[in-house]
Design a protein around this motif. Structure first.
Motif, mmCIF file in Angstrom:
data_model
loop_
_atom_site.group_PDB
_atom_site.id
_atom_site.type_symbol
_atom_site.label_atom_id
_atom_site.label_comp_id
_atom_site.label_asym_id
_atom_site.label_seq_id
_atom_site.Cartn_x
_atom_site.Cartn_y
_atom_site.Cartn_z
ATOM 1 N N SER A 77 22.543 94.567 -7.011
ATOM 2 C CA SER A 77 23.451 95.292 -6.301
ATOM 3 C C SER A 77 24.726 95.411 -7.325
ATOM 4 N N GLN A 78 25.716 96.478 -6.985
ATOM 5 C CA GLN A 78 26.681 96.626 -7.889
ATOM 6 C C GLN A 78 27.765 95.554 -7.899
ATOM 7 N N ASN A 79 27.938 94.922 -6.916
ATOM 8 C CA ASN A 79 28.850 93.686 -6.672
ATOM 9 C C ASN A 79 28.207 92.369 -6.097
ATOM 10 N N THR A 80 28.253 91.566 -6.846
ATOM 11 C CA THR A 80 27.590 90.271 -6.555
ATOM 12 C C THR A 80 28.454 89.202 -6.598
ATOM 13 N N VAL A 81 28.720 88.562 -5.385
ATOM 14 C CA VAL A 81 29.826 87.582 -5.258
ATOM 15 C C VAL A 81 29.216 86.400 -5.086
ATOM 16 N N VAL A 82 29.364 85.292 -5.645
ATOM 17 C CA VAL A 82 29.049 83.815 -5.857
ATOM 18 C C VAL A 82 30.086 83.154 -4.977
ATOM 19 N N TYR A 83 29.578 82.317 -3.854
ATOM 20 C CA TYR A 83 30.560 81.569 -2.961
ATOM 21 C C TYR A 83 30.225 80.107 -3.297
ATOM 22 N N LYS A 118 24.785 87.890 -19.148
ATOM 23 C CA LYS A 118 26.065 87.445 -19.476
ATOM 24 C C LYS A 118 26.968 88.205 -19.061
ATOM 25 N N TYR A 119 27.930 87.818 -18.510
ATOM 26 C CA TYR A 119 29.225 88.474 -17.901
ATOM 27 C C TYR A 119 30.406 88.361 -18.488
ATOM 28 N N LYS A 120 31.065 89.122 -18.972
ATOM 29 C CA LYS A 120 32.463 89.112 -19.518
ATOM 30 C C LYS A 120 33.650 89.168 -18.272
ATOM 31 N N VAL A 121 34.457 88.223 -18.221
ATOM 32 C CA VAL A 121 35.469 88.175 -17.409
ATOM 33 C C VAL A 121 36.441 88.951 -17.712
ATOM 34 N N VAL A 122 36.793 89.965 -16.646
ATOM 35 C CA VAL A 122 37.673 90.941 -16.829
ATOM 36 C C VAL A 122 39.179 90.598 -16.152
ATOM 37 N N GLY A 123 39.164 89.416 -15.131
ATOM 38 C CA GLY A 123 40.307 89.383 -14.529
ATOM 39 C C GLY A 123 40.203 88.300 -13.455
ATOM 40 N N ALA A 124 41.311 88.053 -12.698
ATOM 41 C CA ALA A 124 41.191 87.184 -11.387
ATOM 42 C C ALA A 124 42.548 87.249 -10.551
ATOM 43 N N PHE A 125 42.026 87.094 -9.317
ATOM 44 C CA PHE A 125 43.235 87.410 -8.378
ATOM 45 C C PHE A 125 43.165 86.600 -7.196
ATOM 46 N N LEU A 177 30.333 90.681 -11.041
ATOM 47 C CA LEU A 177 29.863 89.327 -10.776
ATOM 48 C C LEU A 177 31.273 88.825 -10.481
ATOM 49 N N MET A 178 31.405 88.320 -9.150
ATOM 50 C CA MET A 178 32.700 87.651 -8.655
ATOM 51 C C MET A 178 32.201 86.039 -8.358
ATOM 52 N N LEU A 179 33.190 85.192 -8.481
ATOM 53 C CA LEU A 179 33.057 83.853 -8.154
ATOM 54 C C LEU A 179 34.238 83.598 -7.290
ATOM 55 N N SER A 180 33.824 83.068 -6.122
ATOM 56 C CA SER A 180 35.139 83.081 -5.084
ATOM 57 C C SER A 180 35.150 81.555 -4.613
ATOM 58 N N PHE A 191 40.647 82.334 -4.224
ATOM 59 C CA PHE A 191 40.875 82.800 -5.572
ATOM 60 C C PHE A 191 39.493 83.375 -6.183
ATOM 61 N N VAL A 192 39.559 84.378 -6.892
ATOM 62 C CA VAL A 192 38.391 85.124 -7.264
ATOM 63 C C VAL A 192 38.445 85.451 -8.533
ATOM 64 N N VAL A 193 37.444 85.243 -9.227
ATOM 65 C CA VAL A 193 37.169 85.423 -10.756
ATOM 66 C C VAL A 193 36.416 86.563 -10.859
ATOM 67 N N THR A 194 36.665 87.754 -11.672
ATOM 68 C CA THR A 194 35.906 88.828 -11.610
ATOM 69 C C THR A 194 34.990 89.242 -13.212
ATOM 70 N N ALA A 195 33.866 89.310 -13.143
ATOM 71 C CA ALA A 195 33.409 89.485 -14.430
ATOM 72 C C ALA A 195 32.357 90.836 -14.251
ATOM 73 N N VAL A 196 32.139 91.249 -15.582
ATOM 74 C CA VAL A 196 31.197 92.694 -15.684
ATOM 75 C C VAL A 196 29.893 92.216 -16.748
ATOM 76 N N LYS A 197 28.724 92.600 -16.176
ATOM 77 C CA LYS A 197 27.617 92.350 -16.779
ATOM 78 C C LYS A 197 27.654 93.025 -18.212
ATOM 79 N N ILE A 198 27.202 92.408 -19.135
ATOM 80 C CA ILE A 198 27.272 92.714 -20.742
ATOM 81 C C ILE A 198 25.935 93.600 -20.462
ATOM 82 N N ALA A 199 26.343 95.111 -20.852
ATOM 83 C CA ALA A 199 25.037 95.762 -20.920
ATOM 84 C C ALA A 199 24.306 96.029 -21.967
#
Length: 268
Positions: A77-83, A118-125, A177-180, A191-199
């Motif tokens: 899926s384009q957006n995978t959230v891990v809780y 591997k995923y690069k972190v792009v931000g957190a919110f 990829l989001m970690l919540s 608090f949610v960390v957002t990362a993108v898959k290294i293509a």
């Protein structure tokens, strides 16, 4: 400049077999170098099962690390959230709530039973799971498989919420990829960390000096109330994303959004 380590503790088929034999809900392994985060990840067909069950499916008030039952891992899926509860993700906010700490952990490894990535972190919110914390609104950050137009909107909405942004922009073709995890910033906060898959073909090098601090991130109303300051986003409206569903698309309703956003809120 940070380069993703090549000797990370990736998941092999040999490692996965005994875990999968014990619990066929096993989905993969999540790890972050130089941190305590190194956990198995599970996925149940029952939406909230792992909020209060452990890796062996035995009842456990702390649950375990898990992903949404609506998420697909193959194809991803384009957006995978891990809780996870604070028992597992208790350090996450400290690790990523400031740009200086982010620099120590810019890469997240998420190895599934289908691939290692591997995923690069792009931000957190910060966001809310109770609509009363934001004047009746919630941000459906965990919606999966957005249409192209909604993905463009999502990218803009995320950027407005990020506490800081890294050099890697979100593209509409990215796998997120989001970690919540629960936060004590305000009631019902996440608090949610957002990362993108290294293509494929994308460099794993990261220039951690190219960080942009958001001087005015978009928080829920509850944050501004606690700070006793004016909310510059008070007039923002509820976002209703479009979701790809097979050969057709549909727009999420209020009921859909609340069902999505409640996942993981059992820990609050």
């Amino acid at each position: 400049i940070y380069t993703a380590p090549t000797d990370s503790n990736t998941l092999s088929q040999h490692d996965a077999l005994p875990i999968y034999a014990q619990n066929t809900d096993f989905a993969g392994k999540l790890s972050i170098k130089d941190s305590e985060i190194d956990y198995n990840v599970f996925k149940s067909n029952e939406q909230d099962f792992y909020t209060n069950h452990g890796e062996t499916k035995a009842p456990d008030e702390n649950g375990c690390v898990y992903i949404d039952s609506r998420v697909s891992l193959n194809p991803q899926s384009q957006n995978t959230v891990v809780y996870a509860s604070k028992k597992y993700f208790g350090d996450l906010e400290k690790m990523y709530s400031t740009s200086e700490n982010y620099k120590k952990y810019p890469i997240i490894n998420f190895d599934t039973i289908y691939e290692n990535a591997k995923y690069k972190v792009v931000g957190a919110f910060y966001t809310n799971t109770d609509k009363s914390a934001d004047s009746g609104k919630v941000f459906p950050y965990n919606a999966t498989n957005l249409t192209e137009s909604s993905m463009m909107e999502f990218r803009s909405l995320l950027n407005s919420r990020f506490i800081y942004s890294t050099e890697r922009d979100i593209k509409i073709t990215d796998n997120l990829l989001m970690l919540s995890v629960d936060s004590d910033l305000f009631k019902s906060a996440k608090f949610v960390v957002t990362a993108v898959k290294i293509a494929d073909g994308e460099s794993e090098r990261i220039d951690t000096s190219n960080i942009i601090i958001n001087k005015n991130p978009h928080y829920p109303q509850a944050y501004y109330d606690l700070q006793k300051i004016e909310n510059p986003f008070e007039l923002s409206t509820q976002w209703y994303p479009e979701i790809k569903d097979g050969d057709s698309d549909y727009t999420m309703t209020n009921e859909d959004i609340l069902k999505y956003i409640q996942l993981g809120s059992a820990h609050v």
